[in-house]
Every structure is written in C-alpha cells, then in structure tokens.
Design an enzyme around this catalytic site. Structure first.
Site, short mmCIF file in Angstrom:
data_model
loop_
_atom_site.label_atom_id
_atom_site.label_comp_id
_atom_site.label_asym_id
_atom_site.label_seq_id
_atom_site.Cartn_x
_atom_site.Cartn_y
_atom_site.Cartn_z
N CYS A 50 11.45 8.91 1.14
CA CYS A 50 11.61 7.45 1.10
C CYS A 50 11.97 6.89 2.47
O CYS A 50 11.58 5.78 2.82
CB CYS A 50 12.65 7.05 0.06
N ASP A 96 -13.11 28.64 43.39
CA ASP A 96 -13.91 28.94 42.20
C ASP A 96 -15.36 28.59 42.53
O ASP A 96 -15.90 27.59 42.10
CB ASP A 96 -13.39 28.13 41.01
N ASN A 106 11.69 -1.67 -1.99
CA ASN A 106 11.90 -0.30 -2.44
C ASN A 106 10.57 0.45 -2.29
O ASN A 106 9.57 0.05 -2.90
CB ASN A 106 12.34 -0.31 -3.91
N ASP A 118 0.83 -1.22 0.00
CA ASP A 118 0.00 0.00 0.00
C ASP A 118 0.86 1.26 0.00
O ASP A 118 0.32 2.36 0.04
CB ASP A 118 -0.90 0.04 1.25
N GLU A 158 -6.36 2.20 -1.61
CA GLU A 158 -6.02 2.29 -0.19
C GLU A 158 -5.54 3.70 0.13
O GLU A 158 -4.71 4.25 -0.60
CB GLU A 158 -4.92 1.28 0.16
N GLN A 200 6.01 5.46 -3.24
CA GLN A 200 6.46 6.84 -3.09
C GLN A 200 5.94 7.71 -4.23
O GLN A 200 5.86 7.28 -5.38
CB GLN A 200 7.99 6.90 -3.06
N TRP A 234 9.48 2.90 -3.69
CA TRP A 234 8.93 3.38 -4.95
C TRP A 234 7.82 2.45 -5.45
O TRP A 234 7.01 2.84 -6.27
CB TRP A 234 10.01 3.47 -6.02
N LYS A 266 17.65 2.64 18.16
CA LYS A 266 18.40 1.64 17.40
C LYS A 266 19.43 0.93 18.27
O LYS A 266 19.81 1.40 19.33
CB LYS A 266 19.07 2.29 16.20
N HIS A 282 19.24 5.81 -1.02
CA HIS A 282 17.79 5.61 -1.00
C HIS A 282 17.45 4.66 0.15
O HIS A 282 18.19 3.71 0.42
CB HIS A 282 17.35 5.03 -2.34
#
Length: 554
Positions: free
Chosen positions: A15, A465, A178, A6, A85, A9, A180, A122, A154
């Site tokens: 990316c 108050d 990837n 789904d 999506e 890019q 993309w 990490k 990338h």
C-alpha cells in the site's frame, strides 16, 4: 490517460508504494518521467515496456515484458477499478524488478516510493507529493479498521485540499485516497454526508465508492499521526516558480573491521565510520523564523537492502551525527578525525532518530562554517552501502574528490556508452588501484579533479585497438605498453598475458587499464626506491668525506 482510480491494491502488502503511485498521477510532468509516454499497445507494440526510477543519485531505465501475475483470470496484484488499465500493474512489476522480486515490496514507507519516482527528499518546501497514515501501537492493530472506516498502519495518499464556504464560514477540507479502491471514511464530509448540502458556491463533492474521500482538516489532524512530504529535486522539477535547492551527494560503505563503527554509544569504534565535510558559506536570504543561519537538509539512504531479504537481511537501523570541523582543518579536502576528537567533543547536531527505514533525514540551521557528517548504523560491525545527500538553500561546497566507489560509477557510465569498447565494466579492485596511483596530493584515498583529468588522459586503449574489435589482442597490448613508456622483457610480458588476458588471448578495457595502472605504480615505486638508495649513498659519501677531512686535520 492515467488517474489515481487506476490503482487498486491486490494481494501484495505494498500500500505504501501504491499511495505514492496515486500521488504521482497528480503531477503530469513527473508521471511522464516515470512512465514515458512514447509506448502503448498500438502499432509499434513489441511486448515490452520501460519505466524510469531514481536509484541512489541517478535515473535508471527498467525494461520488462508484459507478462503479469494473474489468478482465475484476474490480476493478482495492483489493478484498475475498471479492469481495462494496465500501466499501474506494469509499473509495479518494473519496481519489483528493481528491488529483486514482488515479495520484496511487502511493507515500507510511502516516502521511499516518492523518492524513487522523483529523486526528492521529505521536509522541503516546494512542489511536494504527500502521503499519510495512522500509527499502530501493536501488531494486532495493523490494518485494523476503526468505527469510522479508517485503516490503521495503512498508507494513504493526500490528493487535494480546498476551502469551502460552509454555513457562512470557511472550512478547510483535505482529500484522501485509500489505495484499496474502497473502504472510505464515514464521518463528517464523507461521501453522501449532510455537510455537503450546506456548502455555498463551488463544491468539490464526489460520491463514488473509489477509496477517495474528503474530511475536515481538523478531523484529519485528530485521526492521522503521520504525514510524509516529498519535494522534487532540481533534476525532476520543470517549473521555475518552484523553489530550487542545491544538492550535494556522497557515496560510502560500512564494512566490518574497517568502516563500520556503530553509533556514538560505541566510543572506541565510532571514529572509524566514514566522515564527510560540508562547507556552509551563505546565510539564508529570508529567514522566516527570524533565526539567522544556513538551512540545509541531510538525508542518509541505505542502498539495495530490499534485495537482501532473500538472504535473511533487511534494513539496518541508521542515523548520523554532525560535528564542527576544528579550525586547524579548515580548507582541507579530506578530514578523518580520530578517536580522541570524538571522545572530547560533543556533536553539534544529529538526525532526529536512528531508525530502520531506508532513509533518515533531518532539517538543520547552523552558522556558516565547516561541518563533518558522520553516518553510522546503530550497532557496530554491520556491512552496508549508503549515500548521503545534502540539500541547501545556498550552494554547499564539498570535498570535490572522487573515491574508488565513485570512480567506478563514473567510469562505468562512460564506457557503457562506448559501443567501440568491449568491457563488462570496471571492477572496484581496478578503481582502487587507479585512485592509489593518482592520489598524489594528500594520500587520502580520493582523486582530486586535476588528478582525475590526468588519469583519463592515460587511457590509451582505443588508439592501439588497430582492428577496431573493441578488445585488444596480445600483440596490440605490447605496442600499447610501449606507447605508455614501458619496455618489458619477454618473461614479464608472458606473465602479464597469463594474468590479464581472456582464453581467446584478448584483453578488455577494464583488465588493460588495471594492468597499466599496476605497471605505472611498480615503476613509480621502483624509481622512488632508486632515488632513496642514491640519496642514502650520497649522505654516506658526504659523511665519509667529512670523516676523512676530520682525520686529515688531526
């Protein structure tokens, strides 16, 4: 149902973020935390969606509408391969809102996205999300495609790993995606390659042009330079089989002229940087490397730097140094060592590098003891906000005190849940007054837990108050001051009303608290001065008597 396919890019150079989102889909529990499942385009659809991101120590809820940027009827930025999506595009929009705008998402580290989806850090050993990339050696290399269709500079997602029986021997394979949604590795074990014909038994081969591909681990190691690993923090993990580490967190600021001393290259200003004490008490249970000590990870995160891009700023170059605390300072809640200490003592450990990423983190193993963590920018005199997290296999003790900035966060978290109190939130100025007033034990600019409890008991706002308006009228304010033990004449009261009330003659919670704290401080100082004067007069009286006795004996 969400899958990594789904995420394709679009025109935005994010990316790094999309690689993190793709890895996120592999963990159903964490995915549901970031993209809550109780929302859809169904019967209750109202044109808005909400997402949750980890931001510098807390989870924040981000609400957006459903308008997405398009061009020629197509989504301009992230989109799904099928075009049906929308969760990934909505998630990208929510993340852009947190960081100021879409433009602010251009360029970054996959770890940054991992961290904001999990709160993780990490280089820890449990329940990790992973990304990878190929380093570039020049600007011309950025997103250059190699002969075998790998893209330099990338961000990719690492989405799987298996061992297969290949020609009678076991071959380690990794699966990579990837963002993309296209452009895949064409070497050994790629889609349609001959190697798949000789696999015996279970075979994970897929042959779709979706940006995802397999390659051998040995080829992966030769081609990729960088792997980013993000382990989930205890408030993200819902699995007892995963190893949990304890986490301590500090917030701080660098300010030009006071707390922005730069790195150790600046010996005469380095000591000005904020300093944080950690206490390592228990050694690791099972030191796998045979080295006895206390394992811990320090992560230094710059806050809100992407939002400053519109003002021409970006990430600072940051890092940290670690020193042994001298024995004479052991057990003290707050230690701030001076210039002479840093001129005469070497650091015990340091971050691997100073770097202009949002976070720099390094793993250490040191003997039990007390240590000082000193975070800094590389250059001195740079303004910035940061937080430091210390992950340890065993519980790490900290100073357990509250700075003005931390008090502001705590108080605002409390009052934002109170619908019966009207306030825009506590200002840092008010919180500094509160800390200065209540910091009785050490004068270190922080509240101890006992002092904080005393402070909270002093907030008598709601009791007075009487009309339940959520604000306090000026007559109610006068009664409240009397209940707090202050009897004020009309002139003083008029000045306070002019200074702290709104145009409608009401006072909100923050202003009332700030006013009350200042009154307490002035009365306290007045009484101290009176006691000092009386003490001096008493001494003068004693001296006078002694002088008279001496004169009488003569």
């Amino acid at each position: 149902y969400t899958t990594r396919t789904d995420i394709c890019q679009g025109a935005l150079g994010d990316c790094w973020l999309l690689a993190a989102i793709a890895s996120l889909t592999l963990n159903e529990y964490v995915m549901a935390r970031v993209v809550p499942t109780d929302q859809s385009f169904g019967d209750d659809y109202a044109g808005i969606f909400h997402f949750q991101f980890w931001q510098y120590g807390e989870w924040v809820d981000v609400v957006i509408d459903d308008r997405l940027p398009v061009k020629d009827g197509e989504l301009l930025f992230v989109h799904s391969a099928e075009g049906r999506e929308f969760w990934s595009a909505l998630l990208e929009k929510a993340y852009a809102k947190v960081n100021g705008c879409y433009e602010a998402l251009s360029g970054g580290s996959t770890t940054e996205g991992f961290e904001d989806f999990t709160g993780g850090i990490k280089a820890l050993e449990a329940g990790a999300l992973l990304g990878c990339s190929i380093d570039i050696t020049s600007a011309a290399d950025s997103e250059a495609v190699t002969r075998q269709k790998l893209v330099k500079g990338h961000a990719y997602s690492l989405t799987g790993a298996v061992e297969v029986n290949y020609r009678g021997r076991m071959e380690k394979l990794v699966r990579i995606r990837n963002p993309w949604g296209q452009v895949e590795w064409t070497g050994a074990w790629s889609d349609g390659s001959s190697e798949w014909k000789y696999v015996q038994g279970d075979c994970p081969h897929a042959n779709a042009e979706d940006g995802e591909f397999w390659m051998s681990f040995s080829e992966f190691s030769r081609n990729y330079n960088r792997v980013e690993v993000c382990t989930l923090t205890p408030d993200t993990i819902d699995d007892d089989s995963v190893k949990h580490w304890s986490v301590s967190k500090f917030d701080g600021t660098w300010r030009r002229g006071s707390t922005a001393g730069g790195c150790r290259n600046n010996p005469y200003t380095f000591w000005m940087n904020p300093q944080f004490v950690i206490r390592l008490e228990e050694e690791d249970d099972d030191p796998g490397d045979g080295e006895v000590g206390c394992s811990f990870v320090v992560g230094l995160i710059q806050k809100n730097r992407r939002k400053l891009r519109k003002q021409g700023e970006d990430m600072h170059t940051v890092g940290f140094a670690i020193y042994e605390v001298p024995k004479q300072f052991y057990g003290q809640r707050e230690v701030h060592l001076d210039k002479n200490f840093f001129l005469t003592h070497a650091q015990t450990a340091k971050s691997e590098t100073f770097i202009n990423l949002r976070e720099v983190s390094t793993r250490f193993k040191l003997p039990p003891g007390e240590y000082l963590v000193v975070p800094s920018t590389f250059e001195p005199h740079l303004n910035g906000d940061f937080c430091i997290r210390v992950f340890s296999e065993k519980q790490t003790e900290t100073d357990m005190e509250i700075s003005a900035l931390e008090l502001k966060t705590i108080m605002n978290k409390i009052v934002c849940k109170r619908t019966d109190i009207k306030t825009d939130g506590f200002s840092l100025e008010t919180c500094r007054v509160m800390v200065n007033l209540m910091d009785q034990d050490s004068g270190n600019g922080k509240l101890g837990l006992g002092e904080f409890a005393t402070l909270w008991k002093k907030t008598i706002y709601k009791k007075n108050d009487t009309d339940n308006s959520g604000t306090m009228s000026t007559p109610e304010m006068r009664v409240a001051f009397k209940d707090a033990g202050f009897t004020l004449n009309n002139a003083i009261y008029q000045l306070l009303v002019a200074r702290y009330s709104d145009p409608d003659m009401t006072i909100d919670f923050d202003n009332f608290t700030g006013c009350l704290m200042r009154l307490e401080m002035m009365f306290s100082e007045y009484m101290e001065n009176i006691q000092h004067v009386l003490h001096v007069l008493y001494i003068l009286h004693i001296l006078h008597v002694l002088h008279w006795l001496n004169f009488a004996m003569i």
